[in-house]
Design an enzyme around this catalytic site. Structure first.
Site, PDB file in Angstrom:
ATOM      1  N   HIS A 102       0.832  -1.204   0.000  1.00 30.80           N
ATOM      2  CA  HIS A 102       0.000   0.000   0.000  1.00 30.80           C
ATOM      3  C   HIS A 102       0.873   1.262   0.000  1.00 30.80           C
ATOM      4  CE1 HIS A 102      -3.666   2.326   1.354  1.00 30.80           C
ATOM      5  NE2 HIS A 102      -2.716   3.123   1.832  1.00 30.80           N
ATOM      6  N   GLU A 103       1.802   1.327   0.932  1.00 26.65           N
ATOM      7  CA  GLU A 103       2.632   2.539   1.046  1.00 26.65           C
ATOM      8  C   GLU A 103       3.536   2.713  -0.172  1.00 26.65           C
ATOM      9  OE1 GLU A 103       1.920   4.709   3.201  1.00 26.65           O
ATOM     10  OE2 GLU A 103       0.667   3.484   4.513  1.00 26.65           O
ATOM     11  N   HIS A 112       1.739   4.631  -2.766  1.00 25.45           N
ATOM     12  CA  HIS A 112       1.891   6.089  -2.578  1.00 25.45           C
ATOM     13  C   HIS A 112       3.284   6.527  -3.044  1.00 25.45           C
ATOM     14  CE1 HIS A 112      -1.791   6.967  -0.430  1.00 25.45           C
ATOM     15  NE2 HIS A 112      -1.543   6.110   0.543  1.00 25.45           N
ATOM     16  N   GLU A 166      -4.835   7.815  -2.851  1.00 23.44           N
ATOM     17  CA  GLU A 166      -5.334   6.568  -2.272  1.00 23.44           C
ATOM     18  C   GLU A 166      -5.647   5.561  -3.379  1.00 23.44           C
ATOM     19  OE1 GLU A 166      -4.987   6.784   0.905  1.00 23.44           O
ATOM     20  OE2 GLU A 166      -5.810   4.834   1.493  1.00 23.44           O
TER      21      GLU A 166
END
Lengths: 497, 497
Positions: free
Chosen positions: A262-263, A266, A292
Site C-alpha cells: 500500500h505505502e 503512494h 489513495e
C-alpha cells in the site's frame, strides 16, 4: 517583466520547498527514530520553522506577483501551478490570524481530549470539544464567503471537484449493491484464515520483506528507504527520496506486507511525477482520492491476487515452514481476502471497508447540513453500524472514538478513502485492456505495471484533476460500477455465492 | 530596556537553534538513511536553509543588541554567552560576502579534487588547489586585523587559548618521550592480536552491542539512539536527543565497540551540560579538544582497560565462542592495546596516535609561518613519518592524501585531537583520587563515573574555557606529563620493557 516575475515565483517555490523538506524530514524522524526525551525541544523549534514557512507562504507580495503573472501570457503548466497555489493560499489568507491561532489551539486540545475519552471509553468526554471543533470549522469556512454549501467546500478541499451530489450518487450505488452482497457473504460458508494469525517471528518477516517483497516491487534503495513506525505512512521528500514506513505484527503474517505494498503505491506516485514538477504543488498537492487510488490499487488489486502470490508465496512458505507447510497458495489467497463485517475501520477488509466510510460520510453530511447533532452521536454511530454492517461496538472505543480525524477538524477527508478504491477499479479495467497484468505479476515483471501507471497517471501529478486523468487514462468519466462489479464478482467467486 | 534586550536576544538564540536543529537532523539523516538519489534536491534546499541561518546569525541589528547588552549590568552567564557568540560572529562579519562565497566554492572544489587525487594516488593533482585553499584561508584571516600570528588565530578557533607557543611546549614533550618509547615497543616481543581479525558475524556484533555494551554504558533510548554510518560521528540535537553512529566491520570485533564507546563519550558531554544551557552556545560551542577529551577518556582510559572487559568480555566470548573460546580476558585486553607504528591516522593505536598529530601540526605550522611550501609536500610528509614512526607510505593515498581536513580549509584542528587525549589523562588522575574507577568498571556501575564527569566537567559546557575547567576539576593547570607518564607506564608494563 514577465521573466522577472517568473524568476521571483520560482525562487519562492524553491524557498517553500526547502522548509517543506526540513519539516518533512523532522516529521519522519519524529515518527521513526527520534528519542522521546527530545520531543519538547524539537517540537518548540519545529513550530517556529512551521511559522516561518507559513509567513513565506502567505506573503502578500507574492499574492501580487501571482496576480500579475496570471495576467501575463504564460504557459499552461505555469498557469495551473499558480492557480493551484492561489486556491490553497487564498483559503488561509481569508481567515483572520487570531481565528487561525485559536483554531490550532482548539484542535491540539481536542486531540488530547479525544485520547482521554478513547481510553476512558466515554463519548461524553469528547462531545463538548467535538462540538466546538465543528463550530470553529464552520467559522473558518464562513470566511471564504463561498456560495457553495459548507460541506461541499470541505469535500472539494480534499478531492477537488467532488460535491455532496456526486458523493451521494456514489454512496447510493455502494449502499444498494454492497449491503446485500455483504449479507450474502456473512451467511455463506466461512473461510479459515486462522493460520495467518499464528506467531510469525518478526525478524524473519523483516528478512522476507527485504529479500523478497521490496525487490519484487522494484522499490530501490537509491530512491527510497523503509523504516518502522507505529502508524505506517509514506513521506515524499522529493521524487528520488521516498520514505516508506511499516509496522510488523507478530501475530499477523500479511499485515506488514500488504501495508508496505500500500505505502509503496503512494511512494511510486511521488517517485514518478514528471521530473520538472519535482518540488512543486504538482507533486505535493495531489488529491487524497487520487493518491489513495494508487496505494489501494497496489494493495488490493495487485497485492491480494493469486498471481501476485504465485510469485511470492513459495519464499514465504520457506521462511515459515512450520506455520504454512500445509497451506496451498490458493488457501492463502482466500484467507487474505476474507470479507467479514467488523467494528474498526483500519482493520476492515476490502469488501466491508467502503461501508465504514459510508457511515462516516452520512454522519459528517448530517453534522454540517444540520440534520445530525453531536449530542448522542455515539448512538447514531452504533445505529448505522448495526444497519449497514450488523455489528455493534461494545464501547465507544471501538465505536465513534476509534478515529482521530474529527478531533483535528478533518471533515470531508474520509470519503476520499472509498473514492480511491473505486478509482482503482476503473484504472485496473483500463490497464487490463493494455497489458496482461496476471502474467506480469506471476513472472515478477512488476515494473511493466508501474510503467503503465506512470504513463497514464503518475507523471501528471495534479497537473490535471482526478476527473481529467480518469478520462485520459480510461477513456470515460468516473463510474463507480466498475468498483462494485469488481467486488461482486470477486466475492461471489470467493464465497461460491 | 534591559529586559527587552534580553528577550530579543533569547528569541534570536531560539531562532538560531531552530535552524541548527533542522540542519543537524538533515545532516544526520543524510549520513545514515537518506537515499542517495535525493542528494542533489536535498543539498540545494539545505544550502538555502543554511543561508537563512547565516543571515539570522549575522544580523547587524543583533550585533547592536549584543553591544547594548554588554554595556548593561547582566549576569555573568549571560555575559559569557554573548561574548562567545560575538567572537564567533565577528569572525564571519569581517569577511566580505564575496570572499566568503568564493572560499566556500573553492573548498567544495578542493574536496572533489582531493577525492580524485586520493583515488589516483597522486599528490600533484591536489597540490595546486591546496595552495589556493591556503592562500584563501590567509586572506580570510587577514580580514580579522589581529595582531596575533595567523596560525595562532587558527589554533585559537578550535581550542580557545591555545597558541603555537603552548602547542610547541606540548609537542616537544610528546616528541621527547614518545619517540624513544615507541622505538622500544617496536623492538620488544610483539603481541598476538590475530584473533581479533577473524570473521565476526555483524548481526551478532549488533546484538551484543545492544544487549551488553549500550546498557553497560547507560546509553538510554529515551535520550539517544544509535544508527549506522560510513564515518562514525555524534550529533547533539539537544540534551535529550543524542544521535550516535557506528560502523560494523566483519573482520574486526572491537572496532564498532570502541568507536561506540568513543562516540558515547561525546554524547554524554552533550547530554550532561546544565539544562539551562540547552540550545545555547554553552553546549554547541564546546571546544574540539575538550570534546575529544571526553570521547577519548571513555574509549581509551575506560574502554581499553582490564576492569571494563572483566565486566563485558564473558558475554562477548559467549557471543563468539568459536573465535574467542581459547582467549583469556587478559590476552584480549593486551591485543586491543597493541602499539605499532602505522601509516593511517584513523587506524592508529593509542600509543602512536599523537605522533600522527605531531606531524600534521609541524607541517601546518610550517605552511603558515612560511618554512614549508605545498610543493613536494608529499616528500616532507614521508620524511616526517620515517623520522618519527619509521614507516613509509607506498603511495600518497596512505600518505599525505589520507585526510580530508585540509581540502576543507581546516587548519589548526588536528592538534586538538592529541590535546584531548592529554586532557583526559589529567582528568583521569583526578577522578581516580575521588572514586575507585576500576572497581566501578568491574561491577558495572558506569553511571558513577559519568556522575563524576558531569559534576566536574560536563555540566559547565563551555561556560568556562578548557584551562579554567582543568583547574577546577584537577586543581592545577594542564600538564602534559600526566599523559606521557600514563602512556609510558601502560606500554612499559604491556610490553615488559
Amino acid at each position: 517583466m514577465k521573466e522577472e516575475l517568473l524568476k521571483e515565483f520560482d525562487e519562492w517555490v524553491l524557498k517553500l520547498s526547502a522548509y517543506q523538506m526540513a519539516l518533512s524530514l523532522i516529521g519522519v524522524d519524529k515518527q521513526t527514530l527520534a528519542p522521546q526525551g527530545g520531543a519538547a525541544y524539537r517540537d518548540e523549534r519545529t513550530a517556529y520553522l512551521a511559522g516561518e514557512m507559513f509567513s513565506i507562504e502567505t506573503d502578500l507580495h507574492m499574492v501580487e506577483v501571482r496576480r500579475q503573472l496570471l495576467a501575463e501570457d504564460i504557459d499552461a503548466d505555469k498557469r495551473r501551478e499558480i492557480e493551484l497555489m492561489d486556491k490553497e493560499i487564498e483559503h488561509i489568507l481569508v481567515v483572520p490570524k487570531e481565528m487561525f491561532v485559536s483554531y490550532t489551539k482548539l484542535t491540539a486540545e481536542a486531540y488530547e481530549v479525544w485520547h482521554r475519552a478513547k481510553n476512558a471509553e466515554d463519548y461524553t468526554i469528547f462531545e463538548p470539544v467535538l462540538k466546538k471543533v465543528i463550530e470553529a470549522s464552520k467559522q473558518m469556512y464562513a470566511c471564504r464567503n463561498s456560495s457553495a454549501s459548507m460541506y461541499d467546500q470541505m469535500l472539494d478541499d480534499y478531492e477537488p471537484g467532488m460535491t455532496m451530489e456526486k458523493y451521494d450518487a456514489f454512496f447510493d450505488r455502494v449502499r444498494e449493491r454492497l449491503v446485500p452482497l455483504i449479507r450474502k457473504v456473512t451467511e455463506a460458508q466461512q473461510i479459515d484464515d486462522s493460520f495467518l494469525k499464528q506467531p510469525y517471528d518478526v525478524q524473519k518477516q523483516k528478512e522476507y520483506m527485504n529479500r523478497v517483497i521490496l525487490p519484487y516491487l522494484g522499490f530501490d534503495s537509491s530512491w527510497g528507504y523503509q523504516n518502522e513506525t507505529e502508524h505506517p505512512f509514506t513521506d515524499i521528500i522529493c521524487e528520488n527520496d521516498i520514505r516508506v514506513t511499516t509496522k510488523y505484527l507478530e501475530n499477523n503474517v500479511v499485515s506488514a506486507i500488504l501495508s508496505t505494498v500500500h505505502e509503496v503505491g503512494h511512494g511510486y506516485y511521488g517517485h514518478d511525477v514528471a521530473p520538472e514538477y519535482d518540488g512543486t504543488i504538482f507533486n505535493y498537492g495531489i488529491s487524497s482520492g487520487m493518491h489513495e487510488s494508487q496505494s489501494r490499487l497496489l494493495e488490493n488489486y495487485l497485492g491480494r491476487t493469486l498471481p501476485f502470490w504465485e510469485a511470492n508465496y513459495p519464499a514465504l512458505q520457506e521462511t515459515f515452514p512450520e506455520q504454512l507447510k500445509d497451506v496451498t497458495v490458493e488457501q492463502f489467497v482466500r484467507a487474505i481476502n476474507v470479507g467479514k463485517p467488523s467494528l474498526v475501520r483500519t482493520e476492515a477488509d476490502e469488501l466491508t471497508y467502503p461501508l465504514h466510510i459510508l457511515i462516516r460520510y452520512e454522519i459528517e453530511k448530517g453534522l454540517f447540513t444540520g440534520t445530525i447533532s453531536t449530542e448522542n452521536l455515539d448512538r447514531t454511530w452504533d445505529e448505522y453500524y448495526e444497519k449497514y454492517l450488523g455489528v455493534k461496538a461494545p464501547t465507544a472505543r471501538q465505536g465513534i472514538l476509534q478515529d482521530v480525524h474529527w478531533s483535528g477538524g478533518s471533515f470531508g477527508y474520509f470519503p476520499t478513502y472509498a473514492l480511491g478504491s473505486a478509482f482503482s477499479a476503473q484504472f485496473m479495467k483500463a490497464m487490463r485492456c493494455d497489458i496482461d497484468v496476471d502474467e506480469l505479476l506471476r513472472s515478477g515483471r512488476f515494473s511493466v505495471i508501474i510503467d503503465w501507471l506512470r504513463e497514464h497517471i503518475h507523471r501528471y501529478g495534479c497537473r490535471y484533476n482526478a476527473d481529467e486523468i480518469m478520462r485520459m487514462a480510461t477513456g470515460e468519466p468516473f463510474n463507480p460500477d466498475y468498483y462494485l462489479d469488481y467486488l461482486e464478482e470477486k466475492y461471489t467467486k470467493l464465497y461460491h455465492l
